[in-house]
Write a protein that holds these residues in place. Structure first.
Motif, PDB file in Angstrom:
ATOM      1  N   THR A 232     -10.937   4.194   0.044  1.00 26.99           N
ATOM      2  CA  THR A 232      -9.681   3.464  -0.086  1.00 26.99           C
ATOM      3  C   THR A 232      -9.944   1.976  -0.288  1.00 26.99           C
ATOM      4  N   TYR A 233     -10.933   1.442   0.428  1.00 23.51           N
ATOM      5  CA  TYR A 233     -11.317   0.040   0.247  1.00 23.51           C
ATOM      6  C   TYR A 233     -11.754  -0.209  -1.201  1.00 23.51           C
TER       7      TYR A 233
ATOM      8  N   VAL B  32      -8.092  -6.582   2.913  1.00 22.37           N
ATOM      9  CA  VAL B  32      -7.755  -5.278   3.471  1.00 22.37           C
ATOM     10  C   VAL B  32      -7.612  -5.430   4.978  1.00 22.37           C
TER      11      VAL B  32
ATOM     12  N   ILE C 148      -4.750   2.052   5.058  1.00 25.16           N
ATOM     13  CA  ILE C 148      -6.168   2.419   4.978  1.00 25.16           C
ATOM     14  C   ILE C 148      -6.610   3.168   6.225  1.00 25.16           C
TER      15      ILE C 148
ATOM     16  N   ILE D 145      -6.843  -6.302  -5.270  1.00 26.13           N
ATOM     17  CA  ILE D 145      -6.385  -6.713  -3.937  1.00 26.13           C
ATOM     18  C   ILE D 145      -7.480  -7.539  -3.279  1.00 26.13           C
TER      19      ILE D 145
ATOM     20  N   LEU E 259      -5.379   6.474  -1.636  1.00 25.76           N
ATOM     21  CA  LEU E 259      -4.529   5.387  -2.120  1.00 25.76           C
ATOM     22  C   LEU E 259      -3.859   5.830  -3.410  1.00 25.76           C
TER      23      LEU E 259
ATOM     24  N   THR F 195       0.704   1.820  -6.136  1.00 24.34           N
ATOM     25  CA  THR F 195       0.239   0.529  -5.621  1.00 24.34           C
ATOM     26  C   THR F 195       0.072  -0.468  -6.756  1.00 24.34           C
TER      27      THR F 195
ATOM     28  N   GLY G 138       0.811  -1.208   0.000  1.00 21.89           N
ATOM     29  CA  GLY G 138       0.000   0.000   0.000  1.00 21.89           C
ATOM     30  C   GLY G 138       0.842   1.253   0.000  1.00 21.89           C
TER      31      GLY G 138
ATOM     32  N   THR H  83      -2.703  -8.157   0.143  1.00 29.77           N
ATOM     33  CA  THR H  83      -3.384  -7.474   1.238  1.00 29.77           C
ATOM     34  C   THR H  83      -3.015  -5.993   1.212  1.00 29.77           C
ATOM     35  N   LEU H  84      -4.009  -5.122   1.314  1.00 34.49           N
ATOM     36  CA  LEU H  84      -3.740  -3.711   1.580  1.00 34.49           C
ATOM     37  C   LEU H  84      -3.537  -3.567   3.073  1.00 34.49           C
ATOM     38  N   HIS H  85      -2.385  -3.029   3.486  1.00 32.71           N
ATOM     39  CA  HIS H  85      -2.100  -2.941   4.910  1.00 32.71           C
ATOM     40  C   HIS H  85      -2.801  -1.730   5.537  1.00 32.71           C
TER      41      HIS H  85
ATOM     42  N   ALA I 244      -8.792  -0.228  -3.499  1.00 29.69           N
ATOM     43  CA  ALA I 244      -8.047  -1.486  -3.373  1.00 29.69           C
ATOM     44  C   ALA I 244      -8.733  -2.593  -4.158  1.00 29.69           C
TER      45      ALA I 244
END
Length: 252
Positions: free
Chosen positions: A135-136, A147, A126, A144, A102, A107, A94, A121-123, A139
């Motif tokens: 942001t979710y 999350v 977020i 991705i 984001l 990314t 991320g 995985t987005l760390h 992703a």
């Protein structure tokens, strides 16, 4: 995805404890004391020599914010294939813009470096982004699949309202799994599964303090951040992981 317990580890001893406690997956990093940094390929190889548990490697070049320079992004893109060759199943990534969104271009470079078939995985970038729900969605648009989030709070217990929104978004979009982290233990899993019945994935470190074996101790000569205690080692506890495993299995 069924219920999932991921344990964050930064040593072979912690990885062993997580596996013994019943973890489904590891997030591998170095330097957990500063929130985790990119791990060593040699450490991953040690874990792979003992276990085939899925491992996702944290890609974070330094402590601090998630606004990375071009050179830092280049470094991460160079490290990812090395870790994949060493046995990583996926990566925890991320990058944010200065405005707190984001960074889609940066990314995306990390997603492409990971290659086909890698879990992503987005760390917790977020959790310090301007709009966690947006942001979710961003992703999800990058492909991705998970999350990791506390619900934009210091702990997941404090982030329940945002977690509820993210879980609803997951179900609406059939989007990335919402992996709940920050302060997770067996009791927290029981509580959150009660108030957030759609919750099914949790992330923990399960750390316990181990006394250093050093007999001679020169005080007042810190090796790192002021106040860091070199005489007590933070290490994952198999019993803490096992208790969380049991709580999750009973709650989901």
């Amino acid at each position: 995805m069924n219920h999932l317990l991921e344990v964050c580890v930064d040593s072979l001893a912690s990885a062993r404890a997580a596996v013994a406690g019943g973890a489904d997956r590891l997030e591998l990093c170095s330097a957990l004391a500063v929130g985790g940094l990119t791990p060593y390929a040699a450490l991953l190889a040690q874990i792979r020599a003992e276990s085939d548990i899925p491992v996702r490697c944290l890609m974070r070049p330094r402590p601090g914010d998630f606004l990375y320079t071009l050179e830092e992004i280049d470094l991460l893109c160079a490290q990812i294939p090395v870790l994949r060759q060493a046995g990583a199943d996926g990566f925890v990534i991320g990058v944010l813009t200065a405005d707190g969104d984001l960074d889609m271009e940066a990314t995306r470079r990390l997603v492409e470096a990971a290659g086909p078939g890698a879990g992503l995985t987005l760390h917790r970038a977020i959790d310090v982004s301007r709009d966690p729900v947006r942001t979710y969605r961003d992703a999800a648009a990058l492909g991705i699949d998970t999350v990791l989030t506390s619900g934009a709070a210091a702990s997941c217990g404090e982030g329940r309202a945002v977690l509820s929104s993210l879980l609803a978004e997951r179900d609406r979009l059939d989007g990335p799994e919402v992996l709940i982290g920050a302060g997770v233990n067996a009791e927290v899993i029981r509580e959150l599964c009660h108030v957030l019945p759609r919750a099914r994935a949790f992330h923990m470190s399960g750390k316990a303090e181990r006394e250093s074996g050093m007999q001679f101790r020169r005080e007042g000569v810190p090796m790192g951040l002021p106040g860091l205690d070199e005489w007590h080692i933070q290490q994952t506890s198999a019993s803490a992981v096992r208790a969380a495993r049991q709580a999750l299995d009973k709650s989901v």
